[in-house]
Design a protein around this motif. Structure first.
Motif, PDB file in Angstrom:
ATOM      1  N   GLY A   6       0.869  -1.227  -0.007  1.00 25.22           N
ATOM      2  CA  GLY A   6      -0.010   0.087  -0.072  1.00 25.22           C
ATOM      3  C   GLY A   6       0.708   1.276   0.042  1.00 25.22           C
ATOM      4  N   GLU A   7       0.132   2.214  -0.528  1.00 27.87           N
ATOM      5  CA  GLU A   7       1.076   3.628  -0.485  1.00 27.87           C
ATOM      6  C   GLU A   7       1.385   4.322   0.715  1.00 27.87           C
ATOM      7  OE1 GLU A   7      -0.383   5.059  -5.061  1.00 27.87           O
ATOM      8  OE2 GLU A   7      -1.405   5.647  -3.264  1.00 27.87           O
ATOM      9  N   ALA A   8       2.705   4.332   1.123  1.00 30.38           N
ATOM     10  CA  ALA A   8       3.036   5.244   2.110  1.00 30.38           C
ATOM     11  C   ALA A   8       3.155   6.750   1.966  1.00 30.38           C
ATOM     12  CB  ALA A   8       4.381   4.743   2.953  1.00 30.38           C
TER      13      ALA A   8
ATOM     14  N   ARG B 180       5.657   7.841  -6.134  1.00 31.11           N
ATOM     15  CA  ARG B 180       4.995   6.821  -5.105  1.00 31.11           C
ATOM     16  C   ARG B 180       5.714   5.981  -4.549  1.00 31.11           C
ATOM     17  NH1 ARG B 180      -0.526   7.646  -6.327  1.00 31.11           N
ATOM     18  NH2 ARG B 180      -0.859   9.058  -8.092  1.00 31.11           N
ATOM     19  N   LEU B 181       5.712   5.943  -3.044  1.00 22.54           N
ATOM     20  CA  LEU B 181       6.596   4.793  -2.375  1.00 22.54           C
ATOM     21  C   LEU B 181       5.427   4.190  -1.306  1.00 22.54           C
ATOM     22  CD1 LEU B 181       9.126   6.859  -2.654  1.00 22.54           C
ATOM     23  CD2 LEU B 181       9.795   6.115  -0.495  1.00 22.54           C
ATOM     24  N   SER B 182       5.585   2.831  -1.492  1.00 24.62           N
ATOM     25  CA  SER B 182       4.945   1.651  -0.878  1.00 24.62           C
ATOM     26  C   SER B 182       5.597   1.872   0.491  1.00 24.62           C
ATOM     27  CB  SER B 182       4.851   0.449  -1.381  1.00 24.62           C
ATOM     28  OG  SER B 182       6.121  -0.040  -1.284  1.00 24.62           O
ATOM     29  N   TRP B 183       4.646   0.921   1.495  1.00 24.65           N
ATOM     30  CA  TRP B 183       5.154   1.105   2.843  1.00 24.65           C
ATOM     31  C   TRP B 183       6.684   0.159   2.796  1.00 24.65           C
ATOM     32  CZ3 TRP B 183       3.603   3.799   7.296  1.00 24.65           C
ATOM     33  CH2 TRP B 183       2.310   4.310   6.941  1.00 24.65           C
ATOM     34  N   ASN B 184       6.769  -0.840   2.002  1.00 29.04           N
ATOM     35  CA  ASN B 184       7.905  -1.565   1.964  1.00 29.04           C
ATOM     36  C   ASN B 184       8.909  -0.709   1.394  1.00 29.04           C
ATOM     37  OD1 ASN B 184       6.749  -3.721   2.985  1.00 29.04           O
ATOM     38  ND2 ASN B 184       6.302  -5.092   1.075  1.00 29.04           N
TER      39      ASN B 184
ATOM     40  N   GLY C  62      -1.207   5.229  10.379  1.00 35.61           N
ATOM     41  CA  GLY C  62      -1.318   4.295   9.167  1.00 35.61           C
ATOM     42  C   GLY C  62      -1.905   5.254   8.158  1.00 35.61           C
ATOM     43  N   ALA C  63      -1.689   6.357   7.875  1.00 36.41           N
ATOM     44  CA  ALA C  63      -2.111   7.419   6.907  1.00 36.41           C
ATOM     45  C   ALA C  63      -1.170   7.426   5.854  1.00 36.41           C
ATOM     46  CB  ALA C  63      -2.619   8.806   7.448  1.00 36.41           C
ATOM     47  N   THR C  64      -1.708   7.437   4.512  1.00 40.75           N
ATOM     48  CA  THR C  64      -0.674   7.741   3.384  1.00 40.75           C
ATOM     49  C   THR C  64      -0.478   9.394   3.469  1.00 40.75           C
ATOM     50  OG1 THR C  64      -1.776   5.954   2.183  1.00 40.75           O
ATOM     51  CG2 THR C  64      -0.717   7.748   0.926  1.00 40.75           C
ATOM     52  N   LEU C  65       0.900   9.467   3.157  1.00 42.35           N
ATOM     53  CA  LEU C  65       1.043  10.991   3.322  1.00 42.35           C
ATOM     54  C   LEU C  65       1.182  11.509   1.821  1.00 42.35           C
ATOM     55  CD1 LEU C  65       4.093  11.403   5.787  1.00 42.35           C
ATOM     56  CD2 LEU C  65       1.582  11.365   6.387  1.00 42.35           C
ATOM     57  N   LEU C  66       0.407  12.747   1.696  1.00 47.58           N
ATOM     58  CA  LEU C  66       0.318  13.288   0.151  1.00 47.58           C
ATOM     59  C   LEU C  66       1.289  14.736   0.480  1.00 47.58           C
ATOM     60  CD1 LEU C  66      -3.413  13.274  -0.552  1.00 47.58           C
ATOM     61  CD2 LEU C  66      -1.635  11.334  -1.033  1.00 47.58           C
ATOM     62  N   LEU C  67       2.273  14.546  -0.416  1.00 42.32           N
ATOM     63  CA  LEU C  67       3.472  15.771  -0.159  1.00 42.32           C
ATOM     64  C   LEU C  67       3.261  16.355  -1.263  1.00 42.32           C
ATOM     65  CD1 LEU C  67       6.593  13.610   0.920  1.00 42.32           C
ATOM     66  CD2 LEU C  67       4.639  14.345   2.381  1.00 42.32           C
TER      67      LEU C  67
END
Length: 652
Positions: A101-103, A115-119, A331-336
């Motif tokens: 999932g997207e981090a 885009r960076l996944s959590w992994n 656990g939120a995805t950060l939008l930068l």
């Protein structure tokens, strides 16, 4: 002040789904009594701080050893100690999540998208951690970054804090002296910078500035150049001790990140707050205090859920960047987003919100005001159905901008005006998702924070302006200031006005609904566009110019914002013409930052001073705003104040 009806009221369905509601039930079980609403929950949280913060730790599932004690010396401020036996690691709490999932989703204007996944975030953090260790970075060392708001910045912060190193950052638009005034005090061992950045559609190169800064930071063992414009190797080749980050990382393969658990009060961040004299103050924030305060604000006040998509428009020089990054712990995805929010036009952030299904849209009061004045109507042009909360900070949001959010952006949305600061790396007053939103009002005080408004005699006041104070200790108070071994600067900054009480330097007012209105600064700190800056950095630049004998700077309330006004006393025979104004602005822009550049420069024959020789910014500000001046008897030349009254240059 307020209309008879709220602008927005949460539905029962929203109230039931809010984490704040679940937390209130848990608090009721802990307290063995029912709460009638938010006000009672808040009262319990400040009357029972040990039980409250203990519950926050458990409810927000912090990772670490909590230890036996919750609060020691709780009545001392400064001096209280929260969770004195605890051991935790900040990065471990932010990197609990794994998977595809997207981090992080990153946009650098319309030039770059990644885009960076959590992994992938774990992997990049691991490689940076190994690099830092190979450079000898250890717990307590400082890692400094002059960086855009991009994924590498976050991963480098996580890598530093995983070791127990102390992170400090500013944005790359700061001038050479502005960077040195900050990082020169804290002696970093690693300096991280980009090869350049995008702003307003232009590539801005910073190689010369990095070289000049790095040459003067004798403590450095390494300079790492992050690729943004595609020239990192070329830039690194021209700087002593430098390497392109990609090259420096090449020997290291990703593996599980290791986390060093350290005391709750171990230093995590050094943030900078510039005052009216001297170089910026280095404010040291703890890992535990920052973490527990941020997860409380995110989970309860912002209503963040696992998988939410969290955005705040910020640079790495503002504490909202630190606040934003902590969203990973929920656990939120950060939008930068990095760059101008108005490039190529005022729709850039709404385009981002629409495309990425943003759930929390954080911005500044200035941005909302600019969108309104530009005649934009995102409510008609964009799909913002995913957005549950719009948050505004930096400066007071005007009543007309409160209304515009609902008329022009989205009707069914929680508008959370929030206020706090660098000093506490968090908020004193902020959104409450289970309560109504009233025009022009911040909804309420943060849980666990004994916020109040006092008059000059230290007495609480209701529905009249006074000083914003906090009467009990809280976890995100600074550990102290860097290079302040006796704590004298720290004490003077917050505790001199009222003994054992935090005085924040804001004018505030309680409303009839239990909300708050912030009326701006009560001290001489400037707040243009919602970014707090000190006058000292402006004086440090202009008073080196031979044409200027003396300067005084204030923030003028103007057009629902604060603009910087610079008054100058000129050398004999010098005239303030267009050329001199241009040179003054250029000097401030390159020496301090673009945010410090005054909107108006006015020549005056004299500048009022106290009998001890200090210039009196507050008195001048009062005269400019048509207010009565207190303590005129303390002035050596009170007649000089009349030079600042009803100036035509400040009328438009």
């Amino acid at each position: 002040m307020a209309a008879d009806t709220p602008l927005w009221t949460p539905t029962q369905e929203r109230i039931d789904a809010a984490p704040m509601t679940a937390f209130m039930k848990a608090a009721e079980a802990k307290a063995a009594r029912a709460f009638s609403g938010y006000a009672e929950l808040h009262r319990w949280s400040i009357d029972n701080r040990e039980a409250f913060w203990d519950l926050v730790w458990d409810f927000c599932a912090l990772v670490g050893d909590k230890g036996e004690r919750r609060l020691v010396d709780g009545e001392r401020m400064p001096g209280a100690s929260f969770f004195p036996d605890a051991r935790l690691n900040f990065a471990e709490n932010l990197l609990q999540k794994t998977g595809a999932g997207e981090a992080i989703v990153f946009r650098g204007e319309d030039k770059v998208e990644r885009r960076l996944s959590w992994n992938e975030l774990h992997g990049l953090t691991s490689r940076l951690q190994q690099l830092f260790r190979s450079l000898g970075v250890k717990a307590g060392d400082r890692v400094a970054a002059m960086m855009p708001n991009m994924p590498e910045t976050i991963a480098a912060m996580l890598a530093a804090s995983s070791i127990g190193a102390v992170w400090s950052s500013c944005s790359p638009d700061f001038g050479e002296q502005g960077v040195l005034d900050r990082f020169g005090q804290i002696e970093p061992v690693v300096f991280i910078a980009p090869d350049g950045y995008w702003y307003n559609g232009k590539a801005i190169e910073v190689a010369d500035k990095i070289r000049a800064v790095a040459d003067k930071l004798a403590s450095l063992s390494k300079v790492l150049i992050v690729d943004y414009l595609g020239t990192s190797s070329d830039v690194a080749a021209t700087i002593d001790k430098a390497a392109a980050l990609e090259d420096a990382l090449s020997p290291f393969a990703a593996k599980p990140v290791s986390f060093e658990r350290l005391p709750f009060a171990h230093p995590l961040y050094i943030l900078f707050s510039s005052g009216t004299t001297g170089i910026p103050k280095c404010i040291v924030h703890s890992a535990g205090g920052t973490l527990i305060q941020h997860v409380k604000e995110h989970r309860l006040h912002a209503g963040l859920l696992d998988g939410d998509r969290l955005f705040y428009f910020t640079t790495c020089g503002w504490m909202m960047w630190n606040w934003l990054v902590s969203g990973l712990a929920s656990g939120a995805t950060l939008l930068l987003y990095d760059g101008s929010p108005f490039y190529p036009d005022g729709n850039a952030l709404f385009d981002f919100a629409d495309a990425e299904k943003m759930t929390y849209f954080g911005t500044s009061a200035k941005f909302i005001d600019s969108v309104r004045k530009a005649g934009l109507k995102p409510i008609a042009s964009h799909d913002l159905s995913s957005v549950r909360t719009i948050s505004s900070t930096g400066s007071p949001l005007s009543p007309e901008d409160f209304r515009f959010v609902y008329d022009g952006i989205k009707k069914d949305v929680h508008l959370a005006s929030i206020s706090g600061g660098t000093d506490i790396v968090s908020c004193f007053v902020l959104g409450v998702p289970t309560e109504p939103v009233w025009t022009g009002e911040i909804q309420g005080p943060g849980l666990g924070l004994a916020v109040d408004v006092w008059d000059d005699d230290g007495k609480p006041v209701r529905q009249e302006k006074g000083e914003l104070v906090c009467t009990k200790a809280f976890p995100s108070m600074p550990i102290g200031f860097w290079n302040d071994p006796e704590g004298m600067k720290y004490h003077a900054a917050y505790f001199e006005r009222f003994d054992n009480v935090w005085c924040h330097g804001d004018f505030a007012e309680w409303t009839e609904h239990g909300g708050m209105v912030i009326h701006g600064r009560s001290d001489a700190t400037l707040n243009p566009g919602g970014v707090r800056i000190g006058t000292a950095e402006i004086y440090n630049q202009v008073e080196q110019m031979p044409e200027i004998l003396e300067a005084l700077c204030i923030g003028q309330d103007f057009d629902n914002d604060v603009r910087v006004v610079l008054f100058v006393r000129l050398a004999p025979g010098v005239t303030l013409d267009e050329d001199l104004e241009k040179r003054i602005r250029a000097r401030i822009r390159t020496g301090a930052s673009p945010r410090h550049v005054p909107a108006r420069i006015v020549a005056v024959a004299d500048i009022p001073r106290t009998k001890s020789g200090k210039i009196t910014e507050l008195a001048v500000r009062d005269v400019v705003h048509g207010r009565a001046v207190k303590n005129k008897e303390a002035l050596a030349n009170p007649e000089a104040l009349e030079l600042f009254r009803d100036l035509p240059q400040l009328a438009s």
